[in-house]
Design an enzyme around this catalytic site. Structure first.
Site, short mmCIF file in Angstrom:
data_model
loop_
_atom_site.label_atom_id
_atom_site.label_comp_id
_atom_site.label_asym_id
_atom_site.label_seq_id
_atom_site.Cartn_x
_atom_site.Cartn_y
_atom_site.Cartn_z
N ASP A 1 0.97 -1.19 0.11
CA ASP A 1 0.02 0.03 0.11
C ASP A 1 0.92 1.25 -0.23
O ASP A 1 0.23 2.42 -0.03
CB ASP A 1 -0.99 0.06 1.24
CG ASP A 1 -0.45 -0.08 2.61
OD1 ASP A 1 0.90 -0.17 2.67
OD2 ASP A 1 -1.09 0.21 3.56
N SER A 2 2.33 1.15 0.01
CA SER A 2 3.19 2.24 -0.34
C SER A 2 2.64 2.81 -1.42
O SER A 2 3.48 4.12 -1.98
CB SER A 2 4.54 1.78 0.07
OG SER A 2 4.70 0.65 -1.22
N ASP B 1 -1.14 -6.04 -0.17
CA ASP B 1 -1.50 -5.62 1.15
C ASP B 1 -3.00 -5.28 1.13
O ASP B 1 -3.57 -4.80 0.31
CB ASP B 1 -0.88 -3.98 1.11
CG ASP B 1 0.48 -4.01 2.02
OD1 ASP B 1 0.84 -4.95 2.75
OD2 ASP B 1 1.35 -3.16 2.07
N LYS C 1 -1.18 -9.32 2.81
CA LYS C 1 -0.48 -8.92 4.09
C LYS C 1 -1.37 -7.88 4.87
O LYS C 1 -1.80 -7.19 3.90
CB LYS C 1 0.79 -8.07 3.43
CG LYS C 1 1.48 -7.79 4.79
CD LYS C 1 3.11 -7.16 4.55
CE LYS C 1 3.26 -6.08 3.77
NZ LYS C 1 2.92 -4.82 4.32
N GLU D 1 -1.17 -5.40 8.55
CA GLU D 1 -0.61 -4.98 9.57
C GLU D 1 -1.02 -5.17 11.00
O GLU D 1 -2.35 -5.33 10.99
CB GLU D 1 -0.30 -3.34 9.37
CG GLU D 1 0.23 -3.01 8.12
CD GLU D 1 0.66 -1.43 8.12
OE1 GLU D 1 0.27 -0.82 8.94
OE2 GLU D 1 1.11 -1.34 6.92
N GLU E 1 9.43 -4.36 10.12
CA GLU E 1 9.76 -3.25 9.88
C GLU E 1 10.43 -2.16 10.73
O GLU E 1 9.88 -1.91 11.72
CB GLU E 1 8.71 -2.16 8.84
CG GLU E 1 8.97 -0.85 8.51
CD GLU E 1 7.99 -0.40 7.15
OE1 GLU E 1 6.99 -0.86 7.25
OE2 GLU E 1 8.16 0.81 7.05
#
Ligand code: KIV
Length: 285
Positions: A66-67, A105, A135, A137, A204
């Site tokens: 999602d960057s 993401d 993925k 978080e 991270e």
């Protein structure tokens, strides 16, 4: 509507030049079979078909991160990223790859509400893109959700430490685990995510070297060489941005090279040196 063609010989999206050779969640997990990973796992972000084609032969995993919110769309954070964005880019990356496992993401707001919400969103991502994993978080708080997804056929990559979707809670993008309490919490999070069934974990921006403490492969980004693999945002690694975090190594200076190419093109257009006869259609003599 589905955006990919099913290749029945691989049960995966997109025709593969080597049927059946695409990496899978179990094959990635098996890379750390006896608690250690002989050969580190290589992961890079990809958001487009062409970049996927270029990176795929070199990577075990491609992450549609999602960057892309910041890198592609110029957004201030990953918070505004939508399911539509992730699905469109995820499908493009699956179409451009045949070897790497593609993970997409889950965007902020698409999974935190409940395990059921997470399942609906993740199933939609798998159906729309043809990717093989998602993925998400979060640590302990997300463990029940991860278990819920895995038990229903959705491979999950965890993401702990610096979790950019939590920027408003964390107060910035600084490294995590500086204090003993924070480091302990990251370890607890990683263990909870591992126990819930994540097949690997992105860690991270952390001080602590936690790679040896959890069973699944740990893919580090600013998390030391102790990890079982490494991931970087490809645009950072290629030198597309002036400012990059300390943990990024630039393997090229593409921003400068693109600037030079654009300047040369502009000068040639203005001097009428482009196009020449070589780039001009003419009737056959
Ligand atoms: O969104 C992303 O690109 C990521 C990587 C930084 C791991 O989550």
């Amino acid at each position: 509507m589905s955006t990919f063609t099913m290749d029945t010989s691989t049960s995966r999206a997109t025709p593969s030049p080597v049927p059946g050779k695409r990496m899978t969640a179990p094959s990635i997990r098996a890379r750390k079979a006896d608690g250690k990973t002989e050969q580190p796992i290589v992961m890079l972000t990809a958001y487009t078909m062409r970049m996927a084609q270029l990176l795929d032969p070199h990577c075990e995993m491609l992450l549609v991160g999602d960057s892309l919110g910041q890198v592609i769309y110029g957004l201030p954070s990953t918070i505004p990223v939508t399911m539509d964005m992730m699905c469109a880019h995820g499908a493009a990356v699956v179409r451009g790859s045949w070897h790497a496992l593609v993970a997409v993401d889950m965007p902020f707001g698409s999974y935190e509400g409940s395990p059921k919400q997470a399942f609906d969103s993740a199933a939609c991502i798998l159906k729309e893109t043809g990717c093989a994993a998602v993925k998400l978080e979060g640590g302990e708080a997300m463990a029940p959700t991860i278990r819920f997804l895995v038990e229903r056929g959705i491979p999950v990559i965890g993401h702990v430490g610096l979790t950019p979707q939590a920027v408003n809670v964390l107060g910035g993008y600084g490294a995590r685990g500086k204090s003993a309490d924070e480091a302990k919490k990251i370890l607890t999070d990683a263990k909870a995510v591992a126990d819930a069934g994540a097949f690997c974990i992105v860690v991270e921006g952390v001080m602590e070297e936690i790679a040896r403490t959890v069973a699944p492969p740990v893919i580090g980004i600013g998390a030391s060489a102790e990890c079982d693999g490494q991931v970087l945002v490809t645009d950072d690694m290629l030198g597309m941005f002036e400012r990059t975090p300390r943990f990024v190594k630039r393997y090229d200076d593409l921003a400068a090279r693109i600037g030079e190419a654009a300047a040369t093109y502009a000068a040639e257009v203005r001097d009428r040196r482009f196009p020449t006869a070589d780039q001009t259609y003419r009737p056959k003599a």
